[in-house]
Design an enzyme around this catalytic site. Structure first.
Site, PDB file in Angstrom:
ATOM      1  N   ASN A 157      42.190  43.699  21.868  1.00 41.84           N
ATOM      2  CA  ASN A 157      42.005  44.666  20.777  1.00 41.84           C
ATOM      3  C   ASN A 157      43.287  45.393  20.377  1.00 41.84           C
ATOM      4  O   ASN A 157      43.437  45.762  19.224  1.00 41.84           O
ATOM      5  CB  ASN A 157      40.881  45.656  21.120  1.00 41.84           C
ATOM      6  N   GLU A 254      42.098  49.332  33.544  1.00 42.77           N
ATOM      7  CA  GLU A 254      41.671  50.000  32.302  1.00 42.77           C
ATOM      8  C   GLU A 254      40.517  49.174  31.756  1.00 42.77           C
ATOM      9  O   GLU A 254      40.726  48.126  31.144  1.00 42.77           O
ATOM     10  CB  GLU A 254      42.825  50.042  31.297  1.00 42.77           C
ATOM     11  N   CYS A 288      37.903  50.506  23.524  1.00 39.63           N
ATOM     12  CA  CYS A 288      37.245  50.747  24.817  1.00 39.63           C
ATOM     13  C   CYS A 288      36.683  52.153  24.951  1.00 39.63           C
ATOM     14  O   CYS A 288      35.631  52.365  25.533  1.00 39.63           O
ATOM     15  CB  CYS A 288      38.247  50.504  25.925  1.00 39.63           C
ATOM     16  N   GLU A 466      47.238  55.349  32.569  1.00 39.91           N
ATOM     17  CA  GLU A 466      48.372  54.891  31.777  1.00 39.91           C
ATOM     18  C   GLU A 466      48.939  56.089  31.023  1.00 39.91           C
ATOM     19  O   GLU A 466      48.273  57.109  30.853  1.00 39.91           O
ATOM     20  CB  GLU A 466      47.940  53.775  30.814  1.00 39.91           C
TER      21      GLU A 466
HETATM   22  P1  NAD Z   1      38.269  40.346  29.214  1.00 38.39           P
HETATM   23  O1  NAD Z   1      37.879  41.046  30.447  1.00 38.39           O
HETATM   24  O2  NAD Z   1      37.480  39.185  28.765  1.00 38.39           O
HETATM   25  O3  NAD Z   1      39.786  39.811  29.323  1.00 38.39           O
HETATM   26  C1  NAD Z   1      40.860  40.702  29.554  1.00 38.39           C
HETATM   27  C2  NAD Z   1      42.041  39.905  30.082  1.00 38.39           C
HETATM   28  O4  NAD Z   1      41.756  39.458  31.396  1.00 38.39           O
HETATM   29  C3  NAD Z   1      42.383  38.645  29.271  1.00 38.39           C
HETATM   30  O5  NAD Z   1      43.781  38.528  29.199  1.00 38.39           O
HETATM   31  C4  NAD Z   1      41.801  37.526  30.121  1.00 38.39           C
HETATM   32  O6  NAD Z   1      42.447  36.299  29.956  1.00 38.39           O
HETATM   33  C5  NAD Z   1      42.036  38.076  31.519  1.00 38.39           C
HETATM   34  N1  NAD Z   1      41.164  37.547  32.559  1.00 38.39           N
HETATM   35  C6  NAD Z   1      39.893  37.123  32.422  1.00 38.39           C
HETATM   36  N2  NAD Z   1      39.408  36.764  33.643  1.00 38.39           N
HETATM   37  C7  NAD Z   1      40.397  36.979  34.537  1.00 38.39           C
HETATM   38  C8  NAD Z   1      40.497  36.800  35.951  1.00 38.39           C
HETATM   39  N3  NAD Z   1      39.498  36.343  36.673  1.00 38.39           N
HETATM   40  N4  NAD Z   1      41.658  37.146  36.551  1.00 38.39           N
HETATM   41  C9  NAD Z   1      42.689  37.642  35.829  1.00 38.39           C
HETATM   42  N5  NAD Z   1      42.646  37.800  34.493  1.00 38.39           N
HETATM   43  C10 NAD Z   1      41.512  37.480  33.855  1.00 38.39           C
HETATM   44  O7  NAD Z   1      38.349  41.480  28.086  1.00 38.39           O
HETATM   45  P2  NAD Z   1      38.533  41.291  26.523  1.00 38.39           P
HETATM   46  O8  NAD Z   1      37.288  40.672  25.997  1.00 38.39           O
HETATM   47  O9  NAD Z   1      39.855  40.667  26.248  1.00 38.39           O
HETATM   48  O10 NAD Z   1      38.637  42.803  26.038  1.00 38.39           O
HETATM   49  C11 NAD Z   1      37.523  43.594  25.826  1.00 38.39           C
HETATM   50  C12 NAD Z   1      37.268  44.480  27.027  1.00 38.39           C
HETATM   51  O11 NAD Z   1      38.447  45.215  27.351  1.00 38.39           O
HETATM   52  C13 NAD Z   1      36.214  45.519  26.745  1.00 38.39           C
HETATM   53  O12 NAD Z   1      35.356  45.661  27.855  1.00 38.39           O
HETATM   54  C14 NAD Z   1      37.016  46.790  26.549  1.00 38.39           C
HETATM   55  O13 NAD Z   1      36.305  47.969  26.811  1.00 38.39           O
HETATM   56  C15 NAD Z   1      38.132  46.587  27.504  1.00 38.39           C
HETATM   57  N6  NAD Z   1      39.287  47.409  27.119  1.00 38.39           N
HETATM   58  C16 NAD Z   1      39.621  48.480  27.914  1.00 38.39           C
HETATM   59  C17 NAD Z   1      40.675  49.308  27.551  1.00 38.39           C
HETATM   60  C18 NAD Z   1      41.062  50.501  28.392  1.00 38.39           C
HETATM   61  O14 NAD Z   1      42.177  50.980  28.249  1.00 38.39           O
HETATM   62  N7  NAD Z   1      40.198  51.024  29.247  1.00 38.39           N
HETATM   63  C19 NAD Z   1      41.404  49.035  26.389  1.00 38.39           C
HETATM   64  C20 NAD Z   1      41.045  47.933  25.631  1.00 38.39           C
HETATM   65  C21 NAD Z   1      39.983  47.124  26.007  1.00 38.39           C
END
Ligand code: NAD
Length: 492
Positions: A157, A254, A288, A466
């Site tokens: 995002n 995060e 998020c 962060e």
């Molecule tokens: P996701 O969990 O599908 O993927 C996030 C990242 O993790 C990607 O780069 C993915 O390739 C990697 N990944 C996936 N499985 C992994 C594993 N087993 N080991 C290591 N890396 C792995 O999330 P998304 O769909 O890309 O993003 C949306 C989510 O992110 C939502 O839940 C949102 O709330 C959260 N988010 C949180 C914040 C925050 O600061 N708290 C900010 C933005 C998004």
């Protein structure tokens, strides 16, 4: 601006040790335009051998990077911030093409937020250090030392911003970083690597490897990596924490949220409506910290909805590259379908549809993953749309009567990322905030995240913070040194 078919194909998939590299052994992957669905870049995921090579290069580079003074490191980070500002439009257009977020947002919230972060941590790099404590004539001192090679893993995002939020404190402390962007939005992190190089960052200090879960997982478990910081979903965060535990790496998580945004009857209702819209529809709801559970005190519920509905219906959906567009498509077809499925569940479970509730078709962008800004009222705590993170433009409005009740209901979730309170009463504002189990809170506004303010979640929404001085604690470790000035006292 029209959406051209022009590719934004990078010179190669990865950026390792100061140059673009391809990986003949890597699994092919593609980056799709969120508006047209067209392939805009062909890449490959990093193979195990490239990951090893990258870790070795980063480890070597880290030692000499850490040997520089904080002032020298900070100067390079601040130079990178200046270059980002100069290239903001180019970076924003790239981010808009990859994510579908409207240019009017990316121009002010993505690369520029990254630049602020690099400027901030560049500014405090020289102050990272320990303390001296006297013990009579003897004393001890502490050194704040880097961890080594840190891995950053991004969500889709805020791809560029997330890369900067992780790299800036890590590099300021003298670490090297390997950043793995989301496989859905792989492009802008490569631009950050180019900018760092131009700013004078030594080769190998910031590297980018592409790939999905498998690449991320290999990096997390790699014995040459000292720390992992991930932005992603709760489910992924748990896997990362488990993987990192095998080699006892510290993690910053995060993760997701289902945050409460509470509107008391004495609030400025126009401001509360504006806050709820900002906290639900920015980036098509793919934020998020969004306040997706909007609790409105019963006495003002209808007034709130009457003000909200026409403003939501008037949100301008369109080509995200057109600067007038206020809401673009969702990042991908799977994400669009997931959000539409939640909307159907909301209808079936009996929530009252106030606005939206369907796909949107935008002329000239027929293949885009658009969803109408959607508001449900009469949502109850047990409904799926009130419990699970949707990550799309869907607001759930719930009704409450008393302060005690809303605090209890707001906290009744596994998430704890953020919270907002709208009221004109100081005692209510600070009293309620003190009782909410959420890491990042706002009063009479929502989703404001200056780099000087710590950002992060409680409970399942994450650990660590962060931004701000607190991020330094997560990218450094303390060494204590006792200096004996007198005679060594020993029983032997
Ligand atoms: P996701 O969990 O599908 O993927 C996030 C990242 O993790 C990607 O780069 C993915 O390739 C990697 N990944 C996936 N499985 C992994 C594993 N087993 N080991 C290591 N890396 C792995 O999330 P998304 O769909 O890309 O993003 C949306 C989510 O992110 C939502 O839940 C949102 O709330 C959260 N988010 C949180 C914040 C925050 O600061 N708290 C900010 C933005 C998004």
């Amino acid at each position: 601006m029209t959406i051209s078919a022009a590719s934004v194909q990078p010179a190669a998939s990865h950026y390792v040790n100061g140059k673009y590299v391809d990986d003949p052994d890597g699994t092919p992957m593609q980056s799709l335009c969120s508006v047209t669905g067209m392939v805009i870049a062909e890449l490959n995921a990093a193979s195990a051998s490239l990951i090893d090579e990258c870790v070795v290069a980063a480890r070597q580079a880290q030692e000499s990077w850490a040997a520089l003074t904080g002032t020298e490191r900070g100067r390079i980070l601040r130079k990178a911030a200046d270059l980002i500002r100069e290239r903001n439009r180019e970076l924003s257009i790239l981010e808009t093409r990859d994510t579908g977020k409207p240019l009017q947002e990316t121009l002010c919230a993505d690369a520029l937020s990254g630049a602020d972060c690099l400027e901030y941590f560049g500014g405090i790099a020289a102050t990272v250090g320990g303390e001296t404590v006297q013990q009579g004539e003897s004393f001890f001192y502490t050194r704040r030392e880097p961890l080594g090679v840190c891995v950053g893993i991004g969500a889709w995002n805020y791809p560029f911003q997330i890369a900067c939020w992780k790299a800036a404190p890590a590099l300021a402390c003298g670490n090297a970083m390997i950043f793995k962007p989301s496989e859905v939005t792989p492009l802008s992190a490569l631009k950050l690597a180019e900018i760092f190089k131009e700013a004078g960052l030594p080769d190998g200090v910031f590297n980018v490897l592409q790939g999905a879960a498998a690449t991320g997982s290999t990096l997390v478990k790699h014995p040459g990596v000292a720390k992992v910081s991930i932005t992603g979903s709760v489910a992924t965060g748990k896997k990362v924490a488990t993987g990192a535990a095998e080699t006892l790496k510290p993690v910053t998580l995060e993760l997701g949220g289902k945050s409460p945004l509470i509107v008391f009857a004495d609030a400025d209702m126009d401001q509360a409506v504006a806050g709820a819209m900002l906290g639900n529809f920015y980036s098509s709801g793919q934020v998020c910290s969004n306040g997706t559970r909007v609790f409105v005190q019963r006495a003002v519920l209808e007034e709130f909805l009457q003000k909200l509905q026409p403003r939501c219906a008037a949100i301008l959906l369109g080509n995200p590259l057109d600067e007038k567009t206020q809401m673009g498509p969702l990042v991908s077809a799977p994400q669009r379908d997931k959000v539409l499925a939640y909307i159907e569940i909301g209808k079936k479970e009996g929530a009252r549809l106030v606005c939206g509730g369907d796909r949107a078709v935008v002329a000239g962008c027929e293949q885009g993953n658009f969803i109408q800004p959607t508001v449900f009222a009469d949502v109850t705590d047990d409904m799926t749309i009130a419990r699970e993170e949707i990550f799309g433009p869907v607001m759930s409005v719930l009704t409450f009567d008393t302060v005690e009740e809303v605090i209890e209901r707001a906290n009744n979730t596994e998430f704890g990322l953020a919270a907002g309170v709208f009221t004109s009463d100081l005692t209510t504002a600070h009293g309620v905030i003190a009782k909410l189990k959420a890491g990042t809170c706002w009063i009479n506004t929502y989703n404001i995240t200056p780099v000087e303010m710590p950002f992060g979640g409680m409970k399942h929404s994450g650990m660590g913070r962060e931004n701000s001085q607190h991020a330094i604690e997560h990218y450094s470790q303390i060494k204590s040194v006792y200096v004996e000035m007198g005679k060594l006292e020993s029983p032997y």
